[in-house]
Scaffold this motif. Structure first.
Motif, short mmCIF file in Angstrom:
data_model
loop_
_atom_site.label_atom_id
_atom_site.label_comp_id
_atom_site.label_asym_id
_atom_site.label_seq_id
_atom_site.Cartn_x
_atom_site.Cartn_y
_atom_site.Cartn_z
N VAL A 101 41.57 43.31 45.13
CA VAL A 101 42.26 42.46 44.02
C VAL A 101 41.87 41.10 44.40
CG1 VAL A 101 44.44 41.51 43.53
CG2 VAL A 101 44.19 44.00 43.65
N TYR A 102 41.87 40.60 45.78
CA TYR A 102 41.70 39.34 46.44
C TYR A 102 40.08 39.17 45.93
CZ TYR A 102 40.65 35.49 49.50
OH TYR A 102 40.35 34.34 49.85
N ARG A 104 38.17 40.51 43.39
CA ARG A 104 38.23 40.13 42.03
C ARG A 104 38.63 38.72 41.76
NH1 ARG A 104 39.77 46.59 40.17
NH2 ARG A 104 37.87 47.29 40.80
N GLN A 105 39.87 38.35 42.26
CA GLN A 105 40.27 37.03 41.96
C GLN A 105 39.40 36.06 42.40
OE1 GLN A 105 43.89 37.07 44.16
NE2 GLN A 105 45.16 37.83 42.37
N ARG A 106 38.63 36.39 43.37
CA ARG A 106 37.67 35.20 43.81
C ARG A 106 36.55 35.14 42.82
NH1 ARG A 106 37.73 32.60 48.96
NH2 ARG A 106 35.56 32.75 48.98
N GLU A 108 36.50 36.01 39.71
CA GLU A 108 36.97 35.51 38.47
C GLU A 108 36.92 33.88 38.67
OE1 GLU A 108 37.48 35.28 34.62
OE2 GLU A 108 37.03 37.10 35.79
N ARG A 109 37.52 33.23 39.61
CA ARG A 109 37.70 32.00 40.01
C ARG A 109 36.06 31.21 39.99
NH1 ARG A 109 42.64 29.21 42.70
NH2 ARG A 109 44.15 30.22 41.50
N LEU A 167 42.81 29.55 45.97
CA LEU A 167 43.12 30.96 45.80
C LEU A 167 44.18 31.16 46.87
CD1 LEU A 167 43.07 33.36 44.08
CD2 LEU A 167 41.05 34.06 45.49
#
Length: 167
Positions: A101-102, A104-106, A108-109, A167
């Motif tokens: 999850v982390y 994927r968030q990075r 996307e950012r 983030l």
């Protein structure tokens, strides 16, 4: 009933550990069970209705019961001696759910940060980082000097880093 657990620990912890060692436990296991004895009393002190007036006997009884439980567990455990290589092969190298999850968030950012860059800066970054071109090759492709291309790449990295630090 209030017992002075710190005084009991200072005065009797070594005796409890020594008794556990004499019963066949290793020094480390005896020390662990000694601590577990006091933690057990601290977490769940005896009820006043039990008429327990000998705290030392109570501690030794808890230690004895913990030793018996430990030895029962040890009897049913199956031990296997492994070499370092065999042990390393057991480990699961797959990332856990939080890491996925982390990451994927990075990602996307990072995509959003790239979209915010000016066209020429984004293109220089993509050629250099994603296209694996050298700075000189990137500069020749976009028609700029290597110094100016390096500046664009630095700006792109700083921009992306600033977005990821949020983030």
């Amino acid at each position: 009933m209030s017992w002075d657990l710190s005084g009991l620990f200072r005065n009797h912890a070594k005796d409890i550990a020594r008794t556990l060692r004499r019963r066949g436990l290793t020094a480390e296991t005896a020390a662990d069970l000694t601590q577990d004895t006091f933690v057990r009393v601290l977490a769940c002190p005896p009820k006043e209705t039990l008429g327990m007036h000998n705290p030392v006997a109570y501690l030794f009884r808890i230690a004895r019961n913990l030793r018996i439980d430990h030895q029962r567990r040890e009897r049913v455990l199956i031990r296997v001696d492994l070499s370092d290589n065999e042990f390393a092969q057991i480990a699961d190298n797959a990332p856990n759910a939080e890491t996925i999850v982390y990451d994927r968030q990075r990602l996307e950012r990072t995509k959003m940060a790239l979209a915010e860059l000016p066209e020429r800066t984004r293109r220089a970054f993509e050629l250099h980082r994603l296209g694996e071109l050298t700075i000189a090759e990137t500069a020749a492709t976009i028609g700029l000097s290597t110094t100016r291309t390096w500046t664009l790449l630095r700006d792109a990295y700083e921009h992306i880093d600033a977005r990821l630090n949020g983030l």
